[in-house]
Scaffold this active site. Sequence first.
Site, mmCIF file in Angstrom:
data_model
loop_
_atom_site.group_PDB
_atom_site.id
_atom_site.type_symbol
_atom_site.label_atom_id
_atom_site.label_comp_id
_atom_site.label_asym_id
_atom_site.label_seq_id
_atom_site.Cartn_x
_atom_site.Cartn_y
_atom_site.Cartn_z
ATOM 1 N N LYS A 221 -26.674 15.316 -27.809
ATOM 2 C CA LYS A 221 -25.842 14.488 -28.676
ATOM 3 C C LYS A 221 -25.168 13.337 -27.927
ATOM 4 C CE LYS A 221 -25.060 17.492 -32.609
ATOM 5 N NZ LYS A 221 -24.099 18.213 -33.462
ATOM 6 N N ARG A 257 -27.505 26.027 -30.971
ATOM 7 C CA ARG A 257 -28.475 25.302 -31.793
ATOM 8 C C ARG A 257 -29.050 24.168 -30.947
ATOM 9 N NH1 ARG A 257 -28.712 20.891 -35.443
ATOM 10 N NH2 ARG A 257 -30.126 21.278 -37.204
#
Length: 275
Positions: A221, A257
């Site tokens: 991210k 995740r």
Amino acid sequence: MNLQCGNKILNLDIPKIMAIANYTPDSFYDGGRYNSYDAILNRIDECVQHGADIIDIGVVSSKSGNKLMPHEEEWNRIEKILSAVRKKYTDVLISVDTYNALTAQKSIDAGVNIINDISGGTFDKNMFDVICKSNIGYVLMHTSDVPEIMQQKINYNNIVSDIKTFLGERIALLEANGFKNIMIDLGFGFGKTVEQNFELLKNLEVFKSLQKPLLIGLSRKTMIYKTLNTNPQSNLALSGTIALNTIALLKGASILRVHDVKETKALIDLYSKII
């Protein structure tokens, strides 16, 4: 800790891997790579072979600036994939990444184990009604608003306490209706600055008092690749992901995740030696 997820029990004594399977043309990391039926099924095969415990299937990119997708369009994209995966992998837990209540209901009817809702039930007023009538697992995530404008909603009194309050209130609504199969996700990158994301990670232990498994989604991210002056596809972004996921595990994460299943499996194998 055990969590009921439809017809399966998710044992969280050792952290688990949720593999990201995005059937989208515009996801921030793998957009376009798996934008065909055969490609996404090959991706899922690879994730299972590398040790994924949960396959999280999504067909809507929730990156900043994107608009919400109507249920009909979403279900048309996901139905065939979901049917094929559920038939082939009877032992793997299947999750569907959706904020649409009708998609959630049809997915539950098709035998999924988990609904992963980035909105925590705030985008579709019927979501909690659907969830509370089921015995599936539910990922309750925080976001500041819909993806189209979420990065404009980054003002918090105190980001840690504000998100804890939001999650606590949403948990209470579900539990008041008898539903307890809840995992919580702080929503790294969803309506947060890079600095706010790191503040959440720094204070991850605070959320253990909610007494729900922590699902952490840090994979490649912005907080990683912008801090390291690179891009989501780089090896450096992968190294950064492994580093921050290690911190998350040490601070109490139960589920990671990720895009990179093989490397995360190695991390958990090593981590399990010290717990």
